[in-house]
Design an enzyme around this catalytic site. Structure first.
Site, short mmCIF file in Angstrom:
data_model
loop_
_atom_site.label_atom_id
_atom_site.label_comp_id
_atom_site.label_asym_id
_atom_site.label_seq_id
_atom_site.Cartn_x
_atom_site.Cartn_y
_atom_site.Cartn_z
N HIS A 8 0.60 -1.10 0.11
CA HIS A 8 0.08 -0.06 0.10
C HIS A 8 0.83 0.54 -0.08
O HIS A 8 1.83 0.83 0.36
CB HIS A 8 -0.85 0.41 0.99
CG HIS A 8 -0.73 -0.09 2.74
ND1 HIS A 8 0.50 1.17 3.16
CD2 HIS A 8 0.50 -1.10 3.29
CE1 HIS A 8 0.65 0.97 4.50
NE2 HIS A 8 0.91 -0.37 4.22
N GLU A 86 -2.44 -7.03 7.41
CA GLU A 86 -0.79 -7.27 7.77
C GLU A 86 -1.04 -7.80 8.72
O GLU A 86 -2.19 -8.60 9.44
CB GLU A 86 -0.44 -5.75 8.20
CG GLU A 86 0.89 -5.34 8.89
CD GLU A 86 1.59 -6.06 7.92
OE1 GLU A 86 2.28 -7.68 7.94
OE2 GLU A 86 2.27 -5.07 7.24
#
Length: 202
Positions: A8, A86
């Site tokens: 990201h 994550e």
């Protein structure tokens, strides 16, 4: 299959930790937003022809990864998958070291930040994340000629590369995964993929 792995864009905590490295905030699975810089990084990916031509677009369920995918592709058919999230840092998610007084000794003495064995309290270690991202990769039609873009995170991307390239634990921990720097691979079976872009090391 051609795979494009993208971490990201810069998040609010990424920026905060760069500015104040001595008062680190643990991102983990805290659902934080992109910065203005992160938004610009994501939009810049619109120029990437192979991402534009992807048959399938996958993204982590966390906002910073999904927004990066949305801004980069301008598509509405992005598939969100929690297995791409994550690593969870459990009780540390979204908290700074300075406020975790009761865990000061643990933070100072335990190698949990990049470990295949040790995890933050109620969190995941690298092996836990490896199992879920490998489960995700196993469901892809690897023998097809499709191009698939996957928007995820630092640790999750490291561990997808470990599975795709059959890396050792030690090699995995040297991988530098920069924000919005596409990593392109090609192959038909896990462990046998070939890199088509340079993979930076720490």
């Amino acid at each position: 299959m051609k795979l494009i792995l993208i971490r990201h864009g810069e998040s609010a905590f990424n920026a905060l930790n760069k500015e104040n490295p001595h008062t680190r905030v643990f991102s983990g699975q805290a659902d934080i937003l992109l910065t203005t810089k992160g938004t610009a990084q994501a939009k810049k990916l619109q120029e990437h022809s192979e991402i534009n031509n992807s048959t399938l677009i996958y993204a982590s369920d966390l906002t910073r990864a999904y927004e990066t995918a949305r801004l980069a592709t301008q598509r509405i058919d992005i598939i969100r998958d929690k297995r791409l999230n994550e690593r969870s840092l459990g009780l540390f998610n979204g908290r700074s070291e300075s406020e975790l007084h009761e865990y000061r000794e643990f933070i100072a003495t335990q190698e949990f930040k990049h470990s295949f064995q040790t995890a933050a309290p109620n969190g995941e270690n690298y092996q836990d994340v490896s199992q879920r991202v490998t489960s995700f990769l196993n469901e892809l039609p690897l023998t097809s000629t499709q191009t698939v873009s996957i928007f995820s995170h630092f640790v999750a991307t490291r561990l997808m590369l470990r599975t795709l390239l059959a890396l050792s634990d030690e090699e995995t921990l040297t991988l530098k995964i920069s924000n919005c720097e596409p990593i392109i691979l090609e192959g038909t079976a896990l462990g046998t993929f070939q890199l088509l872009t340079k993979l930076e090391k720490l």
